[in-house]
Design an enzyme around this catalytic site. Structure first.
Site, PDB file in Angstrom:
ATOM      1  N   GLU A   1       9.083  -0.079  11.474  1.00 39.84           N
ATOM      2  CA  GLU A   1      10.139   0.939  11.438  1.00 39.84           C
ATOM      3  C   GLU A   1       9.422   2.255  11.686  1.00 39.84           C
ATOM      4  O   GLU A   1       8.677   2.729  10.840  1.00 39.84           O
ATOM      5  CB  GLU A   1      10.831   0.885  10.087  1.00 39.84           C
TER       6      GLU A   1
ATOM      7  N   GLU B   1       8.619  13.947  17.998  1.00 39.54           N
ATOM      8  CA  GLU B   1       9.041  13.988  16.612  1.00 39.54           C
ATOM      9  C   GLU B   1       8.309  15.139  15.926  1.00 39.54           C
ATOM     10  O   GLU B   1       7.104  15.270  16.054  1.00 39.54           O
ATOM     11  CB  GLU B   1       8.677  12.658  15.949  1.00 39.54           C
TER      12      GLU B   1
ATOM     13  N   CYS C   1      12.736   9.826   9.270  1.00 38.46           N
ATOM     14  CA  CYS C   1      12.531   9.168  10.556  1.00 38.46           C
ATOM     15  C   CYS C   1      13.791   9.200  11.409  1.00 38.46           C
ATOM     16  O   CYS C   1      13.722   9.300  12.618  1.00 38.46           O
ATOM     17  CB  CYS C   1      12.043   7.744  10.358  1.00 38.46           C
TER      18      CYS C   1
ATOM     19  N   LYS D   1       0.844  -1.185   0.000  1.00 39.02           N
ATOM     20  CA  LYS D   1       0.000   0.000   0.000  1.00 39.02           C
ATOM     21  C   LYS D   1       0.883   1.239   0.000  1.00 39.02           C
ATOM     22  O   LYS D   1       1.705   1.425   0.874  1.00 39.02           O
ATOM     23  CB  LYS D   1      -0.931   0.051   1.212  1.00 39.02           C
TER      24      LYS D   1
END
Ligand code: NAI
Ligand code: MG
Length: 796
Positions: free
Chosen positions: A266, A400, A300, A192
């Site tokens: 992840e 983050e 990330c 996806k």
């Protein structure tokens, strides 16, 4: 002439846009509408769709169909059909297909770079020089793994159909990280794409068709979270791989709990960028550019927390501001831009919200003088932003941001630097800047993150594992360690389901230490001492023909917590050399052998025949010796992705692990799990077989006499699933091995979502502990470590 002279005087850049006409033509050919790629063909761009924009100017690029559960089901169906044929090919034949993908990606590299830039907003310099070359590299590397699979992974087979969900920050690169190892392993794929950036995945599907990849091996569905949820929940997939936010990672951990699906996550990060006072400061400043302005900070593993030694902090920030002033931000297709657009308006809003929180919390914000013009202009642009005076517990330091925002803090001593670095729920990456090798490696070893870059940042290669510690997820992508994520032991698919555990016998109050009655309760073992259960209750252990053998303590939450605390204190064990641990384990094997008759008698009491009890004890001794042998040999790898670079893949312990032992083979099962775990340097909290804990409990004598440091092995008896529930929820346990029933598997996988600890569970299935193929080997060692990849450039 006049003009050139002027240009030389001012040294201003002129516009240098990359040509996008091929991509425009491609979009026009498709009438700016795309469907899914299922069973080797595109579906029409019909039904519900979403609009894809160019974030640099808001222009509409395409309408893309949203896959509903029916579409997902069709895609999984085609992937399932294709599995047999794909697996029937030889490794060499699969390698040829993957090699063809690499070649075709290279052939279309300029097209893919431009398309990625239009769709995501990242600069053409990055897509052209970083994303797309790394994509090709990934397929090349994994063509090799297809070839070598059977040689390098004897006893393993492909997991099956893989569901893969990717984010928008490196769309095609993340596709390659997912697809290449899956195909190399012999799996087929339903991928996806991310809803902000589906276009390069669609172009890749065309490449698959063009390169002659058999129909159904790669399938693509488009859509947002709902489509992802339908894929993750589909019964037909055997493995789910996800890259994205920690929040969704948690949802997927819970959703797949008990399903038997393999899972790799992840997730997010808040990676430290540590600058010691003897660093090459100019290099470190340039490092920041690559750490946090690269890809607009939508990375990330972005180095988003600068941790700078006090003495050089002012100089460092001054140089950094000067460099930021010179960064060029604008049209991502312009070849001379350093920064492009953020992916979408929602992401800008998120960045602004965090920045405002930072200002409100009192941190000092700085932006280049030209920042205002960016904010006022069109498109999703956000200027590079530096915060100083950031307090370690603030939003800026902990959350983050996923944007071009650097939070900077200072430290005095190296110990403080690492402490600050590790003060995060994340543990994806770390950058360490020091010209002193001693200092750099010391920090590299003590920082808790899956990737460490010494005097460098954001380096990637297909041969080097990538993945997180802590809430940054588990599993690795790239390298040999990444391949294992798509393989399963051959015997496992045929393993039978165990019956659900019977309820525990009714507890009885244990005769306390008040001197009344004789206490026949076998003790638990915590921090090197025998311990009574906190509950004050025990339960009867019965043997052959229901004969009452003894009482075992009924452990509870408090006992687990005490044991975890003891295990944390025993950090000396993890710091020992492999050789040191090997000696202890050999001695342990020797002492176990000396008491062989006693242990065999325990097993006979529990119901084993004399001969099988003898065999189980002998196998346990042999197994302990086996892992003594491994203790100083399962030691990682060195890779050389570049002539001036070495990457070390180091096997580090989890520190504190929880282990739930099976009922089968009460002694051998315990030894088979505990020995590899401690051989690799972990300290463990173990619950032995609830039915037959006596042999395992007797081991405390062996542990005591074998110089196993107190707290290395802690033994808590009681209800397996109740205790496993507590271990799964415990934030100070980094990994959990569970061998019980299927209900318990579901429970621990679900409850582990809190700190996203790595769980290895038996799915409620049987394992023959006496068979070396099932009861020992690399599977155990691999699960007993987390791989840290340390990058060390030299001579630069
Ligand atoms: P996200 O985690 O929601 O999206 C990543 C992927 O997961 C997308 O393909 C999305 O469609 C899919 N997804 C979303 N919900 C799902 C569900 N319930 N089940 C299955 N799949 C689902 O990330 P999002 O919303 O795009 O970005 C939000 C924040 O997440 C960012 O600001 C950033 O902090 C973080 N993030 C981290 C990434 C990383 O590489 N670690 C990548 C993208 C975002
Ligand atoms: Mg989302």
């Amino acid at each position: 002439m006049n003009e050139i002279r002027n240009i030389l005087k001012t040294m201003e850049y002129g516009p240098a846009p990359e040509d996008d006409k091929d991509v425009r033509a491609w979009l026009a050919n498709h009438e700016q509408g795309f469907g899914h790629f299922i069973g080797g063909a595109f579906t029409p761009a019909k039904g519900k769709t979403f609009t894809v924009h160019n974030p640099a100017n808001g222009e509409k690029l395409a309408e893309v169909a949203i896959a509903d559960p029916g579409d997902v089901d069709k895609a999984v169906g085609e992937a399932t059909k294709a599995l047999k044929k794909w697996q029937a090919l030889s490794g060499n034949q699969r390698a040829r297909h993957i090699y063809a993908l690499a070649r075709h990606v290279q052939k279309h590299s300029r097209f893919l770079a431009v398309l990625e830039t239009l769709d995501n907003g990242k600069t053409i310099r990055e897509t052209r020089d970083i994303d797309i070359p790394l994509v090709a590299r990934h397929f090349y590397h994994h063509a090799g793994w297809a070839e070598l699979r059977d040689t390098m992974f004897p006893g393993y087979e492909p997991a099956g159909v893989c569901g893969q969900i990717i984010p928008w920050n490196f769309p095609l690169l993340m596709l390659s990280w997912k697809v290449a190892p899956a195909l190399a392993a012999g799996c087929t794929v339903v991928l996806k794409s991310a809803e902000h950036t589906p276009l390069t995945a669609i172009a890749f599907a065309e490449i698959c068709a063009e390169a002659g990849l058999p129909a159904g091996v790669f399938n693509l569905v488009n859509g947002a979270g709902e489509t992802g949820a339908a894929l993750a929940g589909h019964d037909g997939i055997a493995k789910l791989a996800f890259t994205g936010s920690t929040e969704v990672g948690r949802v997927l951990r819970r959703q797949t709990a008990g399903s038997g699906k393999k899972l790799s996550l992840e997730l997010g990060g808040k990676s430290p960028f540590i600058v010691f006072d003897n660093a090459d400061i100019d290099a470190a400043v340039e490092g920041v550019v690559d750490a946090i302005w690269f890809n607009q900070g939508e990375v990330c593993c972005a180095g988003s927390r600068a941790i700078v030694q006090e003495g050089i902090a002012d100089l460092f920030h001054e140089k950094l501001r000067a460099r930021m002033e010179k960064l060029r931000l604008g049209n991502p297709l312009d070849k001379a831009m350093d920064m492009g657009a953020v992916v979408a308006p929602v992401q800008i809003e998120q960045i602004i919200a965090k920045v405002e929180a930072g200002v409100a919390e009192g941190a000092r914000m700085w932006q280049p003088s030209w920042a205002q013009t960016v904010a006022a202009g069109e498109g999703c642009f956000f200027p590079p932003t530096l915060f100083t005076d950031v307090s370690p517990s603030s939003t800026l330091a902990q959350e983050e941001i996923f944007g071009p925002v650097l939070a900077s803090m200072t430290f005095r001593t190296p110990g403080e630097a690492v402490q600050l670095a590790n003060n995060s729920r994340y543990g994806l990456a770390a950058s360490i800047w020091s010209q002193n090798l001693d200092e750099a490696f010391d920090a590299a070893r003590t920082v808790k993150s899956g990737v460490v870059w010494i005097n460098s940042t954001n380096l990637f290669d297909a041969s080097a594992g990538f993945g997180g510690y802590k809430e940054s997820g588990f599993g690795r992508e790239g390298g040999r360690e990444g391949m294992i994520e798509y393989l399963v032991p051959v015997w496992q698919k045929k393993a039978k389901l165990l019956p659900q555990s019977e309820p525990m016998p009714a507890p009885t109050p244990a005769p306390g230490g008040d001197g009344t009655g004789l206490d026949r309760t076998v003790k638990m073992y915590i921090g090197g001492k025998q311990a009574r259960p906190d509950s004050g209750y025990s339960y009867p252990v019965t043997g052959k023909n229901g004969k009452h053998l003894a009482e075992a303590g009924l452990g509870n939450r408090k006992d687990i917590r005490n044991a975890v605390e003891a295990a944390h204190k025993a950090s000396g064990w993890s710091g020992m050399t492999g050789h040191g641990r090997a000696q202890v384990l050999y001695f342990l094997a020797e002492n176990l052998e000396l008491r062989a008759n006693g242990f065999a008698a325990r097993l006979v009491e529990a119901g084993a025949s004399a001969s099988s009890a003898k065999r189980e004890v002998e196998a346990s001794v042999a197994r302990a010796m086996r892992y003594a042998a491994w203790a100083d040999k399962y030691d990682g790898a060195v890779r050389a992705p570049d002539k001036r670079l070495l990457t070390l893949a180091l096997n580090e312990p989890w520190d504190v692990m929880g282990i739930s032992c099976p009922d089968e083979a009460p002694l051998l099962g315990f030894v088979s799990l505990v020995m590899p775990a401690i051989a690799m340097g972990n300290r463990v909290v173990v619950t032995p077989s609830p039915r037959q804990p006596l042999a395992a409990c007797d081991l405390y004598q062996v542990l005591d006499t074998s110089d196993v440091p107190p707290g290395t092995v802690n033994i808590i008896t009681g209800d397996r699933n109740m205790l496993a529930d507590t271990m799964a929820k415990h934030d100070d346990i980094a990994a959990l091995w569970y061998f019980g029933d299927s209900e318990g598997t579901e429970l621990v996988e679900r409850e582990s979502a809190g700190n996203l600890k790595a769980v290895w569970a038996n799915d409620g299935k049987e394992r023959d502990w006496s068979d070396p193929a099932q009861g020992q080997g690399e599977e155990f060692l691999f699960r007993a470590v987390r791989i840290k990849t340390i990058w060390t450039p030299f001579g630069v």
